[in-house]
Design an enzyme around this catalytic site. Structure first.
Site, PDB file in Angstrom:
ATOM      1  N   CYS A 183      42.221  47.939  38.288  1.00  0.00           N
ATOM      2  CA  CYS A 183      40.980  48.405  38.907  1.00  0.00           C
ATOM      3  C   CYS A 183      41.220  49.704  39.662  1.00  0.00           C
ATOM      4  O   CYS A 183      40.299  50.482  39.872  1.00  0.00           O
ATOM      5  CB  CYS A 183      40.416  47.332  39.829  1.00  0.00           C
ATOM      6  SG  CYS A 183      41.654  46.651  40.905  1.00  0.00           S
ATOM      7  N   LYS A 213      38.174  29.363  39.002  1.00  0.00           N
ATOM      8  CA  LYS A 213      37.806  29.497  37.589  1.00  0.00           C
ATOM      9  C   LYS A 213      38.452  30.792  37.114  1.00  0.00           C
ATOM     10  O   LYS A 213      37.943  31.886  37.360  1.00  0.00           O
ATOM     11  CB  LYS A 213      36.279  29.560  37.452  1.00  0.00           C
ATOM     12  CG  LYS A 213      35.712  29.019  36.149  1.00  0.00           C
ATOM     13  CD  LYS A 213      36.218  29.689  34.889  1.00  0.00           C
ATOM     14  CE  LYS A 213      35.627  31.047  34.643  1.00  0.00           C
ATOM     15  NZ  LYS A 213      36.274  31.790  33.539  1.00  0.00           N
ATOM     16  N   GLU A 233      34.300  41.922  44.242  1.00  0.00           N
ATOM     17  CA  GLU A 233      35.093  43.145  44.060  1.00  0.00           C
ATOM     18  C   GLU A 233      35.026  43.516  42.593  1.00  0.00           C
ATOM     19  O   GLU A 233      35.427  42.722  41.735  1.00  0.00           O
ATOM     20  CB  GLU A 233      36.546  42.914  44.504  1.00  0.00           C
ATOM     21  CG  GLU A 233      36.747  43.041  45.993  1.00  0.00           C
ATOM     22  CD  GLU A 233      36.403  44.418  46.545  1.00  0.00           C
ATOM     23  OE1 GLU A 233      36.578  45.426  45.829  1.00  0.00           O
ATOM     24  OE2 GLU A 233      35.907  44.482  47.683  1.00  0.00           O
ATOM     25  N   GLU A 239      33.285  53.075  33.923  1.00  0.00           N
ATOM     26  CA  GLU A 239      34.625  52.475  33.945  1.00  0.00           C
ATOM     27  C   GLU A 239      34.995  52.105  32.501  1.00  0.00           C
ATOM     28  O   GLU A 239      34.286  51.349  31.843  1.00  0.00           O
ATOM     29  CB  GLU A 239      34.634  51.204  34.798  1.00  0.00           C
ATOM     30  CG  GLU A 239      36.036  50.595  34.855  1.00  0.00           C
ATOM     31  CD  GLU A 239      36.117  49.275  35.592  1.00  0.00           C
ATOM     32  OE1 GLU A 239      35.343  48.352  35.267  1.00  0.00           O
ATOM     33  OE2 GLU A 239      36.961  49.164  36.496  1.00  0.00           O
TER      34      GLU A 239
END
Ligand code: NAD
Length: 498
Positions: free
Chosen positions: A290, A181, A256, A390
């Site tokens: 990331c 997905k 993750e 973040e």
């Protein structure tokens, strides 16, 4: 390339080896984030029922694929790698149109994906267990690795070629079947990747793809009893929900998630090298990696000079449409990410000293896209939201510290633990940093970004749960280990005290 991935078209699902139009009446448009006049794809919001169709196809394909010898499974990956290499320029252009990163970054991502496929192809010939001695007499004891069954892969938009590849390749070389997905922001690029697997001769049903919303299509994959494991990459909010949904159903989960990666500069460092690395780590791919550098942690006495070195380099960067080969930094991926960048920029004005940027870009080259300037804040407090959250955009915070010990403390003071860098030539401090830094990847005198096919990738603390991706260990997540005892005494086992 991919007839299933022609820019401007409506994405289809890939179920049992066929490109199937979604039955859902609902869809979203994906426009080029550098130029919203360009329609890249229409992405149907597939229903939970369609997701279940994909799981059923993966379930049906599993026995045949499980019984296909592992070296033969690996050879399909090798063929996929060759096809991707041949079609790399076209795939990179599609990736730039859909995600926004520069062509150079897109090509880098595609080539890295080729390397992952090549490496994982070899895992087919190394898919073995251990032979071990037993305490029992005349017993031959060994372990074998076996696939788990159907695996769900749920992926983000920021590496829409390599993240699907680094999940699918170890999953299928281990004999699992997969339902992917992808993010709605990069579904067409994912379709192009799947078409390469199909062209390479992957049997129908081994890899399937459902496009659509995370909650509905993704949720149906997670909840399906035939899906035995979920590999997720994305935000912490979504990852936490997936991890607990997986736990309730006793599924194997690998999540993750975010990062807040520090680059530490000590007074003895080569400042030119460190400034180049900061620029690249903070602003390449618009800070949307990331592993992007989002914090510089620097000893006070060199900070003024260093901040100016980074700012003067950033001033020369060209911002624009990534399809223009002279551009260094593209747009934010979507309006939501642009708003996040701008919101943190406003916060930064309260929590730090604005050195560079700090605004959305305007003008004929920018008005049709999500462009924000590379932004640097100095004198940011280590506990401020700017230094803790973040942002996932081109916003760099500089935190000044007294000494090495404070630098490590500040570096570790966030919830995340993905990547880090240290710039220093002091051997004792380098090794102390490697010992103490709480990140899954660390770099000495090189940028925070990057990863290689044969090396484990992933984070500690709130960044990652489950086993690492890439490298030899990646296959472990996708396997069950079975311990086998073969008794050749011909007699009854006696109970014995160990
Ligand atoms: P996201 O969490 O919004 O979406 C990721 C995927 O999850 C998408 O496919 C989305 O449709 C799906 N999803 C959303 N809600 C869902 C739900 N309720 N159930 C099931 N699936 C759902 O993340 P994003 O914005 O696409 O990606 C950016 C994030 O990814 C950043 O936080 C970044 O740090 C992280 N990331 C981490 C790594 C890593 O290896 N640690 C690598 C790349 C990106």
């Amino acid at each position: 390339m991919a007839t299933a991935a022609v820019p401007g078209q409506t994405c289809r699902n890939f179920i049992n080896g066929e490109w199937v139009p979604s039955r859902s009446p609902r869809s979203v448009e994906r426009r080029n984030p550098a130029d919203r006049d360009e329609l890249v794809a229409v992405v149907p919001l597939s229903s939970a029922e369609e997701a279940r169709d994909a799981v059923a196809a993966a379930r049906a394909a599993f026995p045949f694929w499980r019984d296909t010898p592992a070296p033969a499974r690996g050879r399909i990956l090798a063929r996929t790698a060759q096809l991707m290499e041949q079609q790399k320029d076209k795939l990179a252009r599609l990736l730039t149109r859909e995600e926004g990163k520069t062509l150079k970054d897109s090509l880098g991502e595609v080539i890295k994906s080729v390397r992952i496929l090549e490496y994982m192809a070899g895992e087919g010939t190394r898919f073995g267990g251990d032979t071990l001695p037993s305490d029992l007499p005349k017993n031959f004891v060994y372990t074998i690795k076996q696939p788990i069954g159907v695996v769900g892969a749920i992926t983000p938009w920021n590496f829409p070629v390599s993240i699907p590849v680094w999940k699918i390749a170890p999953a299928i070389v281990a004999g699992n079947t997969v339902v992917l997905k992808p993010s709605t922001f990069t579904s067409l690029t994912a379709a192009a990747v799947l078409e390469l697997f199909a062209q390479a001769g992957l049997p129908a049903g081994v890899v399937n793809m459902i496009v659509g919303s995370g909650r509905e299509a993704g949720g149906a994959i997670i909840e399906h009893p035939d899906v035995r494991a979920i590999s997720f990459t994305g935000s912490n909010t979504v990852g936490a929900g997936i991890y607990s949904a997986g736990a309730e159903r006793m599924k194997k989960c690998q999540c993750e998630m975010g990062g807040k990666n520090p680059l530490v500069v000590l007074r003895d460092a080569d400042l030119d090298l460190a400034a180049d690395a900061t620029l690249f780590g903070a602003f390449a791919s618009t800070g949307q990696r990331c592993t992007a550098t989002s914090r510089v942690i620097i000893e006070e006495e060199i900070a003024d000079r260093f901040v100016e070195m980074v700012a003067s380099r950033a001033r020369s960067w060209k911002i624009g449409n990534g399809l223009d080969s002279s551009v260094d930094m593209g747009p934010a991926v979507n309006e939501q990410q642009l708003e996040t960048d701008l919101r943190y920029i406003e916060l930064g004005k309260q929590h730090g000293r604005l050195v560079l940027g700090g605004a959305r870009l305007a003008g004929p080259d920018y008005d049709r896209g999500n462009f924000v300037s590379p932004t640097i804040f100095d004198r940011v407090a280590p506990d401020s939201p700017l230094a803790q959250d973040e942002i996932f955009g081109p916003v760099l915070s500089v935190v000044r510290v007294r000494d090495f010990d404070e630098a490590v403390e500040v570096a570790n003071s966030v919830r995340y633990g993905l990547s880090s860098s240290l710039y220093s030539n002091d051997a004792a401090r380098i090794f102390a940093f490697i010992d103490r830094i709480e990140t899954g990847i660390t770099h000495i005198n090189s940028p925070t970004v990057g990863g290689e096919a044969h090396l484990p990738f992933g984070g500690m603390k709130a960044t990652g749960v489950g086993l690492r991706e890439m490298g030899h260990v990646a296959v472990d997540f996708y396997t069950e280990v079975k311990t086998v005892y073969i008794d050749y005494t011909g007699g009854r086992r006696e109970s014995r005290a160990y």
